[in-house]
Each structure stands twice: as C-alpha cells, then as structure tokens.
Enzyme design. Structure first.
Site, PDB file in Angstrom:
ATOM      1  N   GLU A 195       7.531   5.398 -12.374  1.00  0.00           N
ATOM      2  CA  GLU A 195       8.873   4.986 -13.052  1.00  0.00           C
ATOM      3  C   GLU A 195       9.679   6.344 -13.143  1.00  0.00           C
ATOM      4  O   GLU A 195       9.229   7.303 -13.504  1.00  0.00           O
ATOM      5  CB  GLU A 195       8.138   4.678 -14.586  1.00  0.00           C
ATOM      6  CG  GLU A 195       7.423   3.258 -14.679  1.00  0.00           C
ATOM      7  CD  GLU A 195       6.902   3.152 -15.977  1.00  0.00           C
ATOM      8  OE1 GLU A 195       6.929   1.789 -16.412  1.00  0.00           O
ATOM      9  OE2 GLU A 195       6.419   3.863 -16.781  1.00  0.00           O
ATOM     10  N   ASN A 229       3.419   1.258 -19.861  1.00  0.00           N
ATOM     11  CA  ASN A 229       2.699   1.233 -20.814  1.00  0.00           C
ATOM     12  C   ASN A 229       2.960   0.467 -21.957  1.00  0.00           C
ATOM     13  O   ASN A 229       2.379  -0.023 -22.898  1.00  0.00           O
ATOM     14  CB  ASN A 229       2.604   2.798 -21.326  1.00  0.00           C
ATOM     15  CG  ASN A 229       1.723   3.721 -20.562  1.00  0.00           C
ATOM     16  OD1 ASN A 229       0.819   3.123 -19.512  1.00  0.00           O
ATOM     17  ND2 ASN A 229       2.115   4.863 -19.954  1.00  0.00           N
ATOM     18  N   SER A 265       3.561   9.892 -20.932  1.00  0.00           N
ATOM     19  CA  SER A 265       3.496   8.654 -20.658  1.00  0.00           C
ATOM     20  C   SER A 265       3.906   7.729 -21.923  1.00  0.00           C
ATOM     21  O   SER A 265       4.394   6.523 -21.396  1.00  0.00           O
ATOM     22  CB  SER A 265       1.600   8.042 -21.067  1.00  0.00           C
ATOM     23  OG  SER A 265       1.498   8.693 -21.925  1.00  0.00           O
ATOM     24  N   HIS A 292       7.162   9.090 -13.804  1.00  0.00           N
ATOM     25  CA  HIS A 292       5.857   8.686 -14.453  1.00  0.00           C
ATOM     26  C   HIS A 292       4.973   8.291 -13.511  1.00  0.00           C
ATOM     27  O   HIS A 292       5.013   7.067 -12.815  1.00  0.00           O
ATOM     28  CB  HIS A 292       5.995   7.819 -15.670  1.00  0.00           C
ATOM     29  CG  HIS A 292       4.749   7.318 -16.443  1.00  0.00           C
ATOM     30  ND1 HIS A 292       4.541   6.185 -16.728  1.00  0.00           N
ATOM     31  CD2 HIS A 292       3.694   8.014 -16.727  1.00  0.00           C
ATOM     32  CE1 HIS A 292       3.615   5.864 -17.420  1.00  0.00           C
ATOM     33  NE2 HIS A 292       2.905   7.386 -17.029  1.00  0.00           N
TER      34      HIS A 292
HETATM   35  N1  3HC Z   1      -8.108   9.260  -5.835  1.00  0.00           N
HETATM   36  C1  3HC Z   1      -7.845   8.889  -4.632  1.00  0.00           C
HETATM   37  N2  3HC Z   1      -8.332   7.872  -4.228  1.00  0.00           N
HETATM   38  C2  3HC Z   1      -8.904   6.830  -4.853  1.00  0.00           C
HETATM   39  C3  3HC Z   1      -9.113   7.478  -6.271  1.00  0.00           C
HETATM   40  C4  3HC Z   1      -9.079   8.561  -6.672  1.00  0.00           C
HETATM   41  N3  3HC Z   1      -9.155   9.084  -8.162  1.00  0.00           N
HETATM   42  N4  3HC Z   1     -10.073   6.229  -6.693  1.00  0.00           N
HETATM   43  C5  3HC Z   1     -10.192   5.242  -5.735  1.00  0.00           C
HETATM   44  N5  3HC Z   1      -9.507   5.736  -4.723  1.00  0.00           N
HETATM   45  C6  3HC Z   1      -9.432   4.808  -3.456  1.00  0.00           C
HETATM   46  C7  3HC Z   1     -10.897   4.589  -2.771  1.00  0.00           C
HETATM   47  O1  3HC Z   1     -10.954   6.037  -1.935  1.00  0.00           O
HETATM   48  C8  3HC Z   1     -10.577   3.542  -1.799  1.00  0.00           C
HETATM   49  O2  3HC Z   1      -9.647   3.929  -0.868  1.00  0.00           O
HETATM   50  P1  3HC Z   1      -9.878   2.979   0.489  1.00  0.00           P
HETATM   51  O3  3HC Z   1      -9.722   1.592   0.323  1.00  0.00           O
HETATM   52  O4  3HC Z   1      -9.181   3.607   1.558  1.00  0.00           O
HETATM   53  O5  3HC Z   1     -11.431   3.199   0.851  1.00  0.00           O
HETATM   54  C9  3HC Z   1      -9.681   2.797  -2.872  1.00  0.00           C
HETATM   55  O6  3HC Z   1      -8.902   3.805  -3.759  1.00  0.00           O
HETATM   56  C10 3HC Z   1     -10.504   1.545  -3.764  1.00  0.00           C
HETATM   57  O7  3HC Z   1     -11.498   2.284  -4.409  1.00  0.00           O
HETATM   58  P2  3HC Z   1     -12.741   1.895  -4.815  1.00  0.00           P
HETATM   59  O8  3HC Z   1     -13.428   0.787  -3.543  1.00  0.00           O
HETATM   60  O9  3HC Z   1     -13.629   3.047  -4.936  1.00  0.00           O
HETATM   61  O10 3HC Z   1     -12.755   1.241  -6.016  1.00  0.00           O
HETATM   62  P3  3HC Z   1     -12.031   0.035  -6.522  1.00  0.00           P
HETATM   63  O11 3HC Z   1     -11.891  -1.086  -5.437  1.00  0.00           O
HETATM   64  O12 3HC Z   1     -12.737  -0.578  -7.580  1.00  0.00           O
HETATM   65  O13 3HC Z   1     -10.714   0.593  -6.877  1.00  0.00           O
HETATM   66  C11 3HC Z   1      -9.041   1.492  -8.811  1.00  0.00           C
HETATM   67  C12 3HC Z   1     -10.555   1.778  -7.900  1.00  0.00           C
HETATM   68  C13 3HC Z   1      -7.937   1.727  -7.548  1.00  0.00           C
HETATM   69  C14 3HC Z   1      -9.052   2.457  -9.754  1.00  0.00           C
HETATM   70  C15 3HC Z   1      -8.778  -0.121  -9.142  1.00  0.00           C
HETATM   71  O14 3HC Z   1     -10.076  -0.509 -10.070  1.00  0.00           O
HETATM   72  C16 3HC Z   1      -7.641  -0.186  -9.911  1.00  0.00           C
HETATM   73  O15 3HC Z   1      -6.553  -0.130  -9.355  1.00  0.00           O
HETATM   74  N6  3HC Z   1      -7.780  -0.237 -11.325  1.00  0.00           N
HETATM   75  C17 3HC Z   1      -6.710  -0.347 -12.250  1.00  0.00           C
HETATM   76  C18 3HC Z   1      -6.090   1.089 -12.485  1.00  0.00           C
HETATM   77  C19 3HC Z   1      -4.597   1.187 -13.263  1.00  0.00           C
HETATM   78  O16 3HC Z   1      -4.347   0.114 -13.730  1.00  0.00           O
HETATM   79  N7  3HC Z   1      -4.312   2.473 -13.312  1.00  0.00           N
HETATM   80  C20 3HC Z   1      -2.953   2.396 -14.232  1.00  0.00           C
HETATM   81  C21 3HC Z   1      -3.472   2.836 -15.571  1.00  0.00           C
HETATM   82  S1  3HC Z   1      -2.172   3.315 -16.666  1.00  0.00           S
HETATM   83  C22 3HC Z   1      -1.828   4.670 -16.416  1.00  0.00           C
HETATM   84  O17 3HC Z   1      -2.145   5.431 -15.476  1.00  0.00           O
HETATM   85  C23 3HC Z   1      -0.443   5.257 -17.140  1.00  0.00           C
HETATM   86  C24 3HC Z   1      -0.851   6.314 -17.771  1.00  0.00           C
HETATM   87  O18 3HC Z   1       0.335   6.863 -18.456  1.00  0.00           O
HETATM   88  C25 3HC Z   1      -1.824   6.630 -18.963  1.00  0.00           C
END
Ligand code: 3HC
Length: 298
Positions: A152, A190, A119, A140
C-alpha cells in the site's frame, strides 16, 4: 532520480523482510538496527532464511551470496543519509516515529524519499514534523514480505504526485503490486482485516464455534490461507491489539475496540507464534487450540 540505494530503519521481521525483498531485486540496502545490540545478528537472520531456500533448491548459493553482498547492516542511523529511499520499520509508536522523521528530514539528502511501513498510524502525523513534506509517504508491506505481493503506497496530506509515482515504479521494480491509498487509519487491508479478526474473537466468546472450527470454516469456505485465529497468532496478538486500539481511537466505535479475550492474552504475554502460545499452543506439533481458552476468559 531512479531509486538505487534503499535505507531501512528497523530490523524486526518486517524491516528485514523488506530489506531482503529490495536486495533480491538488485538494490543496495543499508539496514539499520534501531535498538541497541549487535547489527550483525540481523544479517544472520537474513542469511539463515536465504540459506533455507538454497537447501530446498529454490535458490542458487551464488544468488544468496549476491543478495547478502548488496546488504549492509549497521547500528548507525546516519548511514542512510545518502539513500534514494528510506523505509522506516521501527516500533509502532507515533512519537518515536515522529522523532525519527524529524531527524531524517534534517540529515537526509533533500531528494531522499522518506516512507513509513506503519500498519495503522498516521502518515500525515509523521509528515507534520518535516520541513520538506512532499517527499514523505507510506509504504506498507505485508508479512511475510518476501511472499506477499501487495504494497500500500500511502498518500499523506502533502505527498506529491511525483513521490507517489516514484514509489509506484519502485514497487513494480521489486516485483510487488502497489495500490495507492489515502491516509486513513488502517488504510485498506488492515481496516478490513482487523475487524474481521475481532469479529472472530467475539464469535468465540459467544460460543458460536471453537477456534479450530472457525479457522477451518474460513479456510474451507472462503479459501483463506489461514483462519482468523491462525492469522492473529501469525501477526502477533500485541500487534493486533495495538492496531485495533489505533482504529478505535480514530473512529470511536466499540465495534473496533479489542475484545476482552484478546486483551487478556496480551496481558498474560501470550502473543501468538512468537511466544509459543496465543489462540493456539505451538509447543504441540501440529499446534492445538490453547487449552486455557476452553473455558470463558474472565
Ligand atoms: N519468508 C520467505 N518465504 C516464505 C516465508 C517467509 N517468512 N514464509 C513462507 N514463505 C514461502 C515458502 O518458502 C514457500 O515458498 P515456495 O512455494 O516457493 O516453496 C511459500 O511461501 C509457501 O510457504 P509454506 O508452504 O511454508 O507455507 P504456506 O503455504 O502455509 O504459506 C503463508 C505460508 C505464505 C504465510 C500463508 O499461510 C499465507 O499467505 N498466510 C496469510 C498471510 C497474511 O495474510 N499476511 C498478511 C498479514 S497482515 C500484515 O502483514 C499487515 C501488517 O501491518 C500487520
């Protein structure tokens, strides 16, 4: 050479998510558990996640079985030597990653692409311990890997254009949107997202608003799917703190240093969703603001 066989090292949340994405797109995947313990547990985790999709009618049982059939789980790192692409997703510790790259560079086929899912650590530092450096790059992914579209593709100091092109094609083939980024600490996302979360924590410390208020404002006012505190808890507060420290050590500007409240929560083992408590308390349904944060953190 087209990428067919993918080796993933590290079977944490990101490693398994990436493994699932690759197998879903038709690749043969070898997932290596990098720490001691049974590798089969990782298979159960993926099977459980895919099973939920079948239950909700989002996937056929036959598709789930085919995806799992393309995945091999093992504790033997040498199982990836014949892969076309290796994606490292182990602990975020530069020396551990460098040692892994040194070994991979020696044992993998000379045309195997070696990538890291780091990351905030330096791809070029990992490349520096390899003999054949043009095939080393960053790849990434974002959490949750099956959902987030971006990858990325990190251009290390000696990554060749051919390697970048192959990785871009690979990402398109697994239904992701790749962007090529130079190897700078935090890359694009990030580097922007970490200061954003740190600023939200400082805003809380200044008393601008409560956790839920700041989260609500960013969801309703900027159309973010999660507010900054929900996101930090989701990523893991230890991970957010480590990313902050890595960026701070690079730029040496206090703006990037972890705020006091973040450090305290990590010290206390409140790491967010994975421990049940962080900025929110997840034992309540729906989660509530961590009551311990209602008074100043000293
Ligand atoms: N695995 C597979 N599918 C998943 C999942 C997972 N862990 N989590 C959610 N989903 C799917 C669900 O099955 C659902 O699919 P569908 O629409 O086909 O039914 C869809 O995603 C939406 O899920 P939910 O309805 O349960 O929940 P939300 O609508 O609240 O979405 C979320 C959850 C996708 C996590 C959303 O809140 C989101 O996009 N959050 C921001 C996440 C983000 O910014 N991530 C980046 C973080 S930084 C990073 O990763 C960098 C690293 O280096 C630290």
């Amino acid at each position: 050479m087209t990428i067919s066989k993918v080796g993933i090292i590290g079977t944490g949340t990101m490693g398994l998510g990436v493994a699932q994405v690759c197998a879903s797109a038709g690749h043969d995947v070898i997932a290596v558990k990098a720490t001691p313990g049974p590798a089969e547990k990782a298979k159960d985790t993926v099977a459980k996640g895919l099973g939920k999709m079948v239950e909700r009618g989002k996937m056929e049982a036959a598709t789930r079985d085919a995806i799992l059939g393309r995945m091999t789980f093992t504790g033997d790192e040498n199982a990836v030597t014949d892969s076309d692409l290796v994606i490292e997703s182990i602990i975020e510790d530069l020396e551990t990653k460098k040692a892994l790259f040194r070994r991979l560079d020696q044992v993998c086929r000379p045309d195997t692409l070696l990538t890291t899912n780091t990351s905030t650590l330096s791809v070029t530092a990992m490349m520096s311990v390899c003999q054949k450096r043009d095939r080393v790059a960053g790849l990434h992914f974002f959490n949750p890997a099956p959902v987030m579209k971006l990858v990325e593709v990190i251009h290390g100091f000696e990554t060749s254009d051919e390697t970048l092109q192959k990785l871009e094609t690979f990402c398109n083939g697994i239904n992701k949107d790749p962007v090529i980024v130079q190897d700078t600490t935090g890359f694009i996302v990030n580097r922007l997202l970490v200061p954003y979360m740190l600023n939200a924590i400082r805003m809380l410390e200044r008393g601008t608003g409560a956790i839920e208020t700041i989260d609500h404002a960013m969801k309703a006012g900027a159309a973010h799917p999660m507010g900054p505190f929900e996101l930090a808890d989701y990523i893991g507060l230890d991970v957010v703190e480590a990313m902050s420290m890595n960026i701070y050590m690079d730029v040496r500007h206090e703006h990037h240093a972890p705020p006091h409240t973040l450090t305290r929560l990590v010290q206390l083992g409140y790491l967010g969703r994975k421990t049940g408590k962080g900025f929110y308390d997840y034992s309540a349904k729906p989660p509530v603001q961590n009551p311990q944060l209602q008074r100043p953190v000293i």
